[in-house]
Design a protein around this motif. Structure first.
Motif, PDB file in Angstrom:
ATOM      1  N   THR A 193       0.833  -1.205   0.000  1.00 14.69           N
ATOM      2  CA  THR A 193       0.000   0.000   0.000  1.00 14.69           C
ATOM      3  C   THR A 193       0.867   1.255   0.000  1.00 14.69           C
ATOM      4  O   THR A 193       0.602   2.210  -0.726  1.00 14.69           O
ATOM      5  CB  THR A 193      -0.918  -0.025   1.241  1.00 14.69           C
ATOM      6  OG1 THR A 193      -1.767  -1.176   1.141  1.00 14.69           O
ATOM      7  CG2 THR A 193      -1.770   1.221   1.330  1.00 14.69           C
ATOM      8  N   HIS A 194       1.910   1.222   0.824  1.00 14.83           N
ATOM      9  CA  HIS A 194       2.838   2.344   0.933  1.00 14.83           C
ATOM     10  C   HIS A 194       3.486   2.650  -0.430  1.00 14.83           C
ATOM     11  O   HIS A 194       3.436   3.784  -0.911  1.00 14.83           O
ATOM     12  CB  HIS A 194       3.904   1.990   1.977  1.00 14.83           C
ATOM     13  CG  HIS A 194       4.899   3.074   2.239  1.00 14.83           C
ATOM     14  ND1 HIS A 194       4.898   3.807   3.406  1.00 14.83           N
ATOM     15  CD2 HIS A 194       5.937   3.551   1.500  1.00 14.83           C
ATOM     16  CE1 HIS A 194       5.888   4.687   3.372  1.00 14.83           C
ATOM     17  NE2 HIS A 194       6.530   4.544   2.222  1.00 14.83           N
ATOM     18  N   GLU A 195       4.061   1.627  -1.052  1.00 11.40           N
ATOM     19  CA  GLU A 195       4.779   1.837  -2.322  1.00 11.40           C
ATOM     20  C   GLU A 195       3.813   2.210  -3.443  1.00 11.40           C
ATOM     21  O   GLU A 195       4.134   3.030  -4.309  1.00 11.40           O
ATOM     22  CB  GLU A 195       5.588   0.589  -2.701  1.00 11.40           C
ATOM     23  CG  GLU A 195       6.614   0.126  -1.657  1.00 11.40           C
ATOM     24  CD  GLU A 195       7.647   1.192  -1.275  1.00 11.40           C
ATOM     25  OE1 GLU A 195       7.847   2.146  -2.049  1.00 11.40           O
ATOM     26  OE2 GLU A 195       8.248   1.065  -0.187  1.00 11.40           O
ATOM     27  N   THR A 235       1.104   3.893  -3.126  1.00 10.04           N
ATOM     28  CA  THR A 235       0.761   5.312  -2.945  1.00 10.04           C
ATOM     29  C   THR A 235       1.835   6.198  -3.573  1.00 10.04           C
ATOM     30  O   THR A 235       1.524   7.177  -4.249  1.00 10.04           O
ATOM     31  CB  THR A 235       0.609   5.644  -1.446  1.00 10.04           C
ATOM     32  OG1 THR A 235      -0.358   4.762  -0.894  1.00 10.04           O
ATOM     33  CG2 THR A 235       0.170   7.084  -1.239  1.00 10.04           C
ATOM     34  N   HIS A 236       3.109   5.839  -3.362  1.00 11.63           N
ATOM     35  CA  HIS A 236       4.191   6.606  -4.001  1.00 11.63           C
ATOM     36  C   HIS A 236       3.997   6.655  -5.527  1.00 11.63           C
ATOM     37  O   HIS A 236       4.192   7.698  -6.152  1.00 11.63           O
ATOM     38  CB  HIS A 236       5.558   5.981  -3.697  1.00 11.63           C
ATOM     39  CG  HIS A 236       6.087   6.291  -2.323  1.00 11.63           C
ATOM     40  ND1 HIS A 236       6.045   7.557  -1.775  1.00 11.63           N
ATOM     41  CD2 HIS A 236       6.694   5.504  -1.389  1.00 11.63           C
ATOM     42  CE1 HIS A 236       6.601   7.523  -0.567  1.00 11.63           C
ATOM     43  NE2 HIS A 236       6.995   6.290  -0.304  1.00 11.63           N
ATOM     44  N   LEU A 237       3.609   5.511  -6.117  1.00 15.75           N
ATOM     45  CA  LEU A 237       3.417   5.481  -7.576  1.00 15.75           C
ATOM     46  C   LEU A 237       2.335   6.447  -8.016  1.00 15.75           C
ATOM     47  O   LEU A 237       2.515   7.219  -8.959  1.00 15.75           O
ATOM     48  CB  LEU A 237       2.974   4.081  -8.046  1.00 15.75           C
ATOM     49  CG  LEU A 237       3.960   2.961  -8.202  1.00 15.75           C
ATOM     50  CD1 LEU A 237       3.350   1.871  -9.070  1.00 15.75           C
ATOM     51  CD2 LEU A 237       5.254   3.455  -8.821  1.00 15.75           C
ATOM     52  N   ASP A 239       5.312  13.304   0.492  1.00  8.07           N
ATOM     53  CA  ASP A 239       5.394  12.035  -0.219  1.00  8.07           C
ATOM     54  C   ASP A 239       5.277  10.853   0.757  1.00  8.07           C
ATOM     55  O   ASP A 239       4.449   9.946   0.589  1.00  8.07           O
ATOM     56  CB  ASP A 239       6.745  11.996  -0.950  1.00  8.07           C
ATOM     57  CG  ASP A 239       6.797  10.966  -2.061  1.00  8.07           C
ATOM     58  OD1 ASP A 239       5.745  10.388  -2.387  1.00  8.07           O
ATOM     59  OD2 ASP A 239       7.902  10.749  -2.607  1.00  8.07           O
ATOM     60  N   GLU A 240       6.101  10.882   1.812  1.00  5.28           N
ATOM     61  CA  GLU A 240       6.103   9.784   2.784  1.00  5.28           C
ATOM     62  C   GLU A 240       4.853   9.804   3.669  1.00  5.28           C
ATOM     63  O   GLU A 240       4.318   8.762   4.034  1.00  5.28           O
ATOM     64  CB  GLU A 240       7.365   9.826   3.654  1.00  5.28           C
ATOM     65  CG  GLU A 240       8.659   9.548   2.899  1.00  5.28           C
ATOM     66  CD  GLU A 240       8.675   8.203   2.184  1.00  5.28           C
ATOM     67  OE1 GLU A 240       7.864   7.306   2.532  1.00  5.28           O
ATOM     68  OE2 GLU A 240       9.490   8.053   1.263  1.00  5.28           O
ATOM     69  N   GLY A 241       4.389  11.011   4.008  1.00  3.00           N
ATOM     70  CA  GLY A 241       3.199  11.133   4.850  1.00  3.00           C
ATOM     71  C   GLY A 241       1.967  10.555   4.172  1.00  3.00           C
ATOM     72  O   GLY A 241       1.160   9.861   4.805  1.00  3.00           O
ATOM     73  N   ALA A 300      10.972  10.973  11.624  1.00  8.53           N
ATOM     74  CA  ALA A 300      10.653  11.707  10.385  1.00  8.53           C
ATOM     75  C   ALA A 300       9.404  11.123   9.718  1.00  8.53           C
ATOM     76  O   ALA A 300       8.521  11.860   9.279  1.00  8.53           O
ATOM     77  CB  ALA A 300      11.844  11.662   9.433  1.00  8.53           C
ATOM     78  N   TYR A 301       9.325   9.795   9.680  1.00  6.18           N
ATOM     79  CA  TYR A 301       8.145   9.146   9.096  1.00  6.18           C
ATOM     80  C   TYR A 301       6.904   9.421   9.947  1.00  6.18           C
ATOM     81  O   TYR A 301       5.830   9.711   9.421  1.00  6.18           O
ATOM     82  CB  TYR A 301       8.366   7.637   8.953  1.00  6.18           C
ATOM     83  CG  TYR A 301       9.200   7.271   7.739  1.00  6.18           C
ATOM     84  CD1 TYR A 301       8.616   7.194   6.473  1.00  6.18           C
ATOM     85  CD2 TYR A 301      10.561   7.016   7.852  1.00  6.18           C
ATOM     86  CE1 TYR A 301       9.370   6.861   5.348  1.00  6.18           C
ATOM     87  CE2 TYR A 301      11.324   6.686   6.732  1.00  6.18           C
ATOM     88  CZ  TYR A 301      10.724   6.614   5.492  1.00  6.18           C
ATOM     89  OH  TYR A 301      11.476   6.297   4.387  1.00  6.18           O
ATOM     90  N   ALA A 302       7.061   9.304  11.253  1.00  2.00           N
ATOM     91  CA  ALA A 302       5.926   9.524  12.155  1.00  2.00           C
ATOM     92  C   ALA A 302       5.394  10.950  12.011  1.00  2.00           C
ATOM     93  O   ALA A 302       4.187  11.179  11.923  1.00  2.00           O
ATOM     94  CB  ALA A 302       6.348   9.256  13.597  1.00  2.00           C
TER      95      ALA A 302
HETATM   96 ZN   LIG Z   1       8.110   5.640   1.322  1.00  2.00          ZN
END
Ligand SMILES: [Zn+2]
Length: 368
Positions: A233-235, A237-239, A257-259, A305-307
């Motif tokens: 799901t994470h990757e 979303t990046h796409l 992007d990461e959020g 940073a991710y959090a």
């Molecule tokens: Zn990521």
């Protein structure tokens, strides 16, 4: 004669060599054979056999990779060889020098040849698919998504496809962002297999998004399915986000992007929640401005940073809604700077976001 030709053709297919792209004669200059062989993920070997009346003096391979780009980039490789009336030449594309290609990508290539008498020949473009032939892939497709896997049954693949489709629905409802062109998901059976598909894999690589190829690859075994669904799901979303904001001028701020990738995964996992709580207690947050650049390589700081990225996106979506988020993405698509885009859509810049978010997160913590 025809049968012989057919046999040769069959033989060359079995060997994995392509038939001559074209056999052309110009002033006696003749391409006798071309070949291409993929040694995934490290190399692609190109070969050419050419003959003429005069000495052949110049052979060039031209190739271009099929991916999202703002201008077509054609690479040109002059081959080294001794001039002669007949030449067999080859060139190896060493991915360790250029970075690798994801499975399923394709490369177009053609040759140009010149001789000492001024003769010139150019072959028709041919295409080679760069596949990970270490495994026997099965596939499943639905809408714009194609999923490839080689271990586990159909139900396993179906469950992952359903998760991917749900991720697209959730992302569209949170942000309005939707997949614009087909995407491919490669499910490796374990992370070692995935690392074998990469040129310089990191020890911890579990999933990767090749955004310009609209391809993701993840190592998921049945015993880490829950982790795998989140990673996919994470990757994915990046796409989607990269398709939506694709522009030649500017990248997205990393926190956005990461959020977005984190928030599409679902509720924040405890390890990240703990990082936020600790940062509140110790007043140890990273500024939005710093989070706009690539994250620290130090594990603890990158967890925070991710959090924080998750929390910033959560703040923007909860307080200002889906349509503003879509407007923000569309503003970035125009190539906008970070402060300018925030200012235009929300009326505050990165420092303003930092302040507003800080009161939001600390008041939320008090309520809890
Ligand atoms: Zn990521």
């Amino acid at each position: 004669m025809k049968r012989l030709l057919l046999l040769i053709l069959v033989a060359s297919l079995v060997l994995g060599f392509s038939a001559p792209a074209t056999v052309q004669a110009v002033d006696g200059l003749q391409v006798l054979d071309t070949s291409v062989q993929v040694d995934f993920p490290m190399k692609v070997n190109f070969g050419l056999s050419v003959a003429g009346a005069a000495d052949i003096t110049d052979i060039r391979l031209h190739y271009t990779v099929d991916r999202m780009s703002h201008a077509e980039v054609i690479s040109e490789v002059p081959l080294k060889f001794e001039p002669a009336a007949q030449v067999d030449a080859g060139w190896t594309w060493d991915m360790r020098k250029t970075g690798g290609l994801p499975p399923g990508s394709s490369v177009s290539y053609w040759w140009t040849v010149r001789d000492a008498a001024g003769g010139e020949v150019e072959t028709e473009p041919a295409m080679v698919r760069v596949d990970d032939t270490r495994y026997s892939w099965r596939s499943l497709s639905e809408g714009l998504l194609a999923l490839y896997w080689y271990e586990g049954d159909e139900a396993f693949a179906r469950e992952l496809m359903d998760t991917a489709q749900q991720a697209l629905v959730r992302l569209a409802s949170d942000t309005g962002a939707e997949l614009e062109s087909p995407a491919e998901i490669y499910i490796y059976a374990r992370s070692e297999d995935l690392r074998g598909a990469m040129i310089f894999p990191q020890e911890w690589t579990g999933g990767v998004a090749y955004t310009r190829f609209s391809t993701i690859a993840i190592g998921i075994s049945p015993d880490n399915l829950d982790w795998g669904k989140r990673a996919m799901t994470h990757e994915l979303t990046h796409l989607v986000i990269h398709q939506v904001v694709f522009n030649p001028y500017n990248d997205l701020p990393t926190w956005l992007d990461e959020g977005l990738a984190m928030s599409t995964e679902g509720p924040l996992e405890p390890v990240f929640v703990n990082m936020l709580v600790r940062a509140i207690n110790e007043n140890g947050f990273i500024t939005v401005r710093s989070l706009s650049s690539p994250f620290s390589a130090y594990a603890e700081e990158s967890l925070l940073a991710y959090a924080q990225s998750y929390s910033l996106v959560d703040f923007l979506i909860n307080n200002y809604g889906q349509s503003r988020m879509l407007e923000l993405l569309n503003t970035f698509r125009q190539g906008s700077g970070y402060d300018e885009a925030l200012q235009k859509v929300y009326g505050f810049d990165m420092d303003g976001l930092n302040e507003l978010w800080f009161s939001y997160i600390t008041s939320k913590a008090l309520i809890r």
